[in-house]
Scaffold this motif. Structure first.
Motif, mmCIF file in Angstrom:
data_model
loop_
_atom_site.group_PDB
_atom_site.id
_atom_site.type_symbol
_atom_site.label_atom_id
_atom_site.label_comp_id
_atom_site.label_asym_id
_atom_site.label_seq_id
_atom_site.Cartn_x
_atom_site.Cartn_y
_atom_site.Cartn_z
ATOM 1 N N GLU A 227 -43.376 -28.118 -88.374
ATOM 2 C CA GLU A 227 -44.112 -29.484 -88.699
ATOM 3 C C GLU A 227 -44.101 -29.459 -90.382
ATOM 4 O O GLU A 227 -43.793 -30.759 -90.841
ATOM 5 C CB GLU A 227 -45.461 -29.503 -88.233
ATOM 6 C CG GLU A 227 -46.074 -30.732 -88.594
ATOM 7 C CD GLU A 227 -47.397 -30.954 -87.849
ATOM 8 O OE1 GLU A 227 -48.124 -32.051 -87.947
ATOM 9 O OE2 GLU A 227 -47.875 -30.018 -87.187
ATOM 10 N N ASP A 230 -40.858 -30.819 -91.711
ATOM 11 C CA ASP A 230 -40.748 -32.175 -91.543
ATOM 12 C C ASP A 230 -41.558 -32.988 -92.439
ATOM 13 O O ASP A 230 -41.205 -34.024 -93.039
ATOM 14 C CB ASP A 230 -41.450 -32.435 -89.952
ATOM 15 C CG ASP A 230 -41.252 -34.032 -89.362
ATOM 16 O OD1 ASP A 230 -40.472 -34.697 -89.007
ATOM 17 O OD2 ASP A 230 -42.534 -34.708 -90.133
ATOM 18 N N ARG A 231 -42.784 -32.716 -92.644
ATOM 19 C CA ARG A 231 -43.809 -33.234 -93.851
ATOM 20 C C ARG A 231 -42.912 -33.266 -95.006
ATOM 21 O O ARG A 231 -43.128 -34.195 -96.017
ATOM 22 C CB ARG A 231 -44.934 -32.961 -93.838
ATOM 23 C CG ARG A 231 -45.676 -33.175 -92.322
ATOM 24 C CD ARG A 231 -46.047 -34.530 -92.422
ATOM 25 N NE ARG A 231 -45.017 -35.089 -91.532
ATOM 26 C CZ ARG A 231 -44.631 -36.487 -91.768
ATOM 27 N NH1 ARG A 231 -45.276 -37.030 -92.589
ATOM 28 N NH2 ARG A 231 -43.634 -37.110 -91.273
ATOM 29 N N ASP A 234 -39.739 -35.380 -95.089
ATOM 30 C CA ASP A 234 -40.301 -36.723 -95.506
ATOM 31 C C ASP A 234 -40.921 -37.079 -97.044
ATOM 32 O O ASP A 234 -40.546 -38.239 -97.406
ATOM 33 C CB ASP A 234 -41.695 -37.042 -94.601
ATOM 34 C CG ASP A 234 -42.221 -38.533 -94.436
ATOM 35 O OD1 ASP A 234 -41.401 -39.647 -95.239
ATOM 36 O OD2 ASP A 234 -43.108 -38.899 -93.925
ATOM 37 N N LEU A 249 -35.339 -31.058 -93.505
ATOM 38 C CA LEU A 249 -35.115 -31.356 -92.254
ATOM 39 C C LEU A 249 -34.542 -30.819 -91.388
ATOM 40 O O LEU A 249 -34.625 -30.590 -90.144
ATOM 41 C CB LEU A 249 -34.732 -32.868 -92.473
ATOM 42 C CG LEU A 249 -35.912 -33.800 -92.987
ATOM 43 C CD1 LEU A 249 -35.285 -35.087 -93.363
ATOM 44 C CD2 LEU A 249 -37.350 -33.826 -92.118
ATOM 45 N N ALA A 252 -36.383 -27.894 -89.944
ATOM 46 C CA ALA A 252 -37.459 -28.712 -89.114
ATOM 47 C C ALA A 252 -36.958 -28.816 -87.706
ATOM 48 O O ALA A 252 -37.431 -28.550 -86.636
ATOM 49 C CB ALA A 252 -37.932 -29.876 -89.595
ATOM 50 N N GLU A 256 -38.244 -27.015 -84.490
ATOM 51 C CA GLU A 256 -38.784 -28.041 -83.555
ATOM 52 C C GLU A 256 -37.806 -28.788 -82.760
ATOM 53 O O GLU A 256 -37.629 -30.046 -83.288
ATOM 54 C CB GLU A 256 -39.841 -28.766 -84.443
ATOM 55 C CG GLU A 256 -40.999 -28.086 -85.003
ATOM 56 C CD GLU A 256 -41.878 -27.461 -83.873
ATOM 57 O OE1 GLU A 256 -41.724 -27.911 -82.762
ATOM 58 O OE2 GLU A 256 -43.000 -26.844 -84.234
ATOM 59 N N GLY A 261 -39.573 -36.732 -84.896
ATOM 60 C CA GLY A 261 -39.899 -36.691 -86.187
ATOM 61 C C GLY A 261 -38.371 -36.327 -87.263
ATOM 62 O O GLY A 261 -37.958 -37.031 -87.888
ATOM 63 N N PRO A 262 -38.008 -35.095 -86.891
ATOM 64 C CA PRO A 262 -36.889 -34.654 -88.187
ATOM 65 C C PRO A 262 -35.867 -35.576 -87.808
ATOM 66 O O PRO A 262 -34.961 -35.731 -88.789
ATOM 67 C CB PRO A 262 -36.584 -33.175 -87.640
ATOM 68 C CG PRO A 262 -38.047 -32.802 -87.300
ATOM 69 C CD PRO A 262 -38.653 -33.931 -86.503
#
Length: 335
Positions: A227, A230-231, A234, A249, A252, A256, A261-262
Motif C-alpha cells: 500500500e 501505491d501511495r 500517487d 507502482l 505495488a 498487491e 489502485g496501482p
C-alpha cells in the motif's frame, strides 16, 4: 345439588383454560432473538399492562426499537428502563449509543462514562462510540484513551497515538490527526504505518513533497507493504515525477496483485506520458477487477478518445456517468 356444583366447577375450569396464558419476558426475548420483532412487541405490550410493570420490559423494548432504527423510541424506552433499574448497565450503554447516533454526543458521553462494560446487542463497541463522542466535543486526549481501550493499547503509547490519528483523519480533523501521528513517531520512530499516515495526511492537503518524504521513510521501515508503494506512486504522479512513479507502482502491483489502485494509477501515468496503448492495458485490467468503480471507465474513455475510438469512448464515459450518479457519496475526481 352435587351434580349442579360439579357442572359449575367444570365450567369454571374450562373458562380458565380458554384464557390466553400470561406471556413471560423470557418468551419475548426468545422472539426477539428469532427476529420476530412484531410478536415480541405484542408480548411486551401485554406485560407492560401489569402493575408494576416487570423490570426488563422497557429494556427489551428499547433493543427492538434500536434494531428497527427507531432511535427516538429506543431512547425513550431505555430511559424508562433506567428509571426502573438505575443499575441496568446495558440499558445505560445502549441509551448512550442511541444518543450518539441521534447526534447528541455530549449527552451520550455522560451515560457511556458511567457504564463501560461490553454490550453484545449493540453491534458497536461502546469504547468506539465514546471515543468519537469525545472527538466531537474536542476532548482529544479522552478520545485517544477510549480508542486505546478498544484495542487494549496503553493509553499514552505510540500505538494509541497512531490509532487516534487514524480516527481523527477519518473524521477529517486534519490538525488533530497530524499532531497525534507526529507524537506517535516521536515516541517510536520505527512504528509501522505512522509515516504512511503522515504521508496520507500531507497528500490529502496537496503537500506532495512532504508526502513523498514520509512515504519514503515508511518504505525503509516496512519495505513489503504494498500500500505504501501505491501511495508513494500517487504522490510522485501528482508531482509529475513519472519514472519514480512507475518504479513505485510496479512494486505495488507485485506486492498487491489484487488491488485495483496501482493499475488505475499506472493508467493515469501512461496517459500523462502520452502512451494510450499501455494506459488502456492497465485500465482494462482495473475495470475487469472492479467493474463497479467509475474511475477506470472514465479514464478508458480518455484512452479510447485519444485512439480515435469514438464509440468505445462514449460507452465508457456513459458507464462512468451512470456509476457516478448511482454512488454520489463515493464520487472522486480523477487526478
Amino acid at each position: 345439588m352435587k351434580y349442579t356444583l360439579g357442572i359449575l366447577a367444570l365450567c369454571t375450569i374450562l373458562a380458565g383454560a380458554q384464557q390466553p396464558p400470561t406471556p413471560s419476558l423470557s418468551e419475548a426475548r426468545q422472539l426477539f432473538t428469532q427476529g420476530k420483532l412484531d410478536q415480541a412487541f405484542i408480548q411486551l405490550d401485554t406485560l407492560a399492562k401489569q402493575t408494576p410493570e416487570p423490570t426488563g420490559v422497557e429494556h427489551l423494548r428499547g433493543l427492538i426499537f434500536y434494531e428497527q432504527n427507531n432511535l427516538t423510541e429506543a431512547d425513550a424506552a431505555f430511559a424508562k428502563a433506567l428509571a426502573q433499574d438505575p443499575k441496568d448497565t446495558e440499558a445505560m450503554q445502549m441509551r448512550g449509543v442511541t444518543l450518539f447516533r441521534m447526534g447528541r454526543a455530549a449527552d451520550a458521553i455522560l451515560l457511556l462514562e458511567q457504564a463501560r462494560a461490553s454490550v453484545p446487542d449493540a453491534n458497536i463497541d461502546p469504547n468506539y462510540v465514546l471515543g468519537v463522542s469525545y472527538m466531537q466535543v474536542g476532548r482529544n486526549d479522552d478520545a485517544r484513551h477510549a480508542f486505546a481501550a478498544q484495542y487494549g493499547f496503553p493509553p499514552d503509547s505510540a500505538q494509541a497515538y497512531l490509532l487516534a490519528a487514524r480516527m481523527f483523519f477519518h473524521q477529517e480533523n486534519t490538525p488533530a490527526a497530524r499532531a497525534s501521528a507526529t507524537k506517535a513517531v516521536q515516541l517510536n520512530p520505527s512504528l509501522p504505518l505512522a509515516h504512511q499516515l503522515l504521508g496520507e495526511i500531507a497528500l490529502a492537503g496537496g503537500d506532495t513533497a512532504t508526502a513523498i518524504t514520509e512515504f519514503q521513510k515508511e518504505v525503509l521501515i516496512n519495505p513489503l507493504n504494498g500500500e505504501v508503494y501505491d501511495r508513494l506512486g500517487d504522490a510522485y504522479l501528482r508531482n509529475k515525477q513519472y519514472p519514480e512513479a512507475q518504479h513505485a507502482l510496479d512494486r505495488a502491483v507485485l506486492l498487491e496483485p489484487n488491488a485495483t489502485g496501482p493499475y488505475i494509477l499506472l493508467g493515469k501515468l501512461m496517459l500523462g506520458r502520452q502512451n494510450p496503448v499501455m494506459a488502456g492495458m492497465y485500465l482494462e485490467r482495473a475495470r475487469q477487477m472492479d467493474p463497479g468503480n467509475y474511475i477506470p471507465h472514465y479514464l478508458l474513455g480518455q484512452v479510447y478518445r485519444a485512439e480515435g475510438r469514438k464509440d468505445d469512448a462514449n460507452r465508457e464515459f456513459h458507464a462512468a456517468e451512470q456509476l457516478q450518479s448511482s454512488h454520489p457519496s463515493t464520487m472522486e475526481t480523477p487526478h
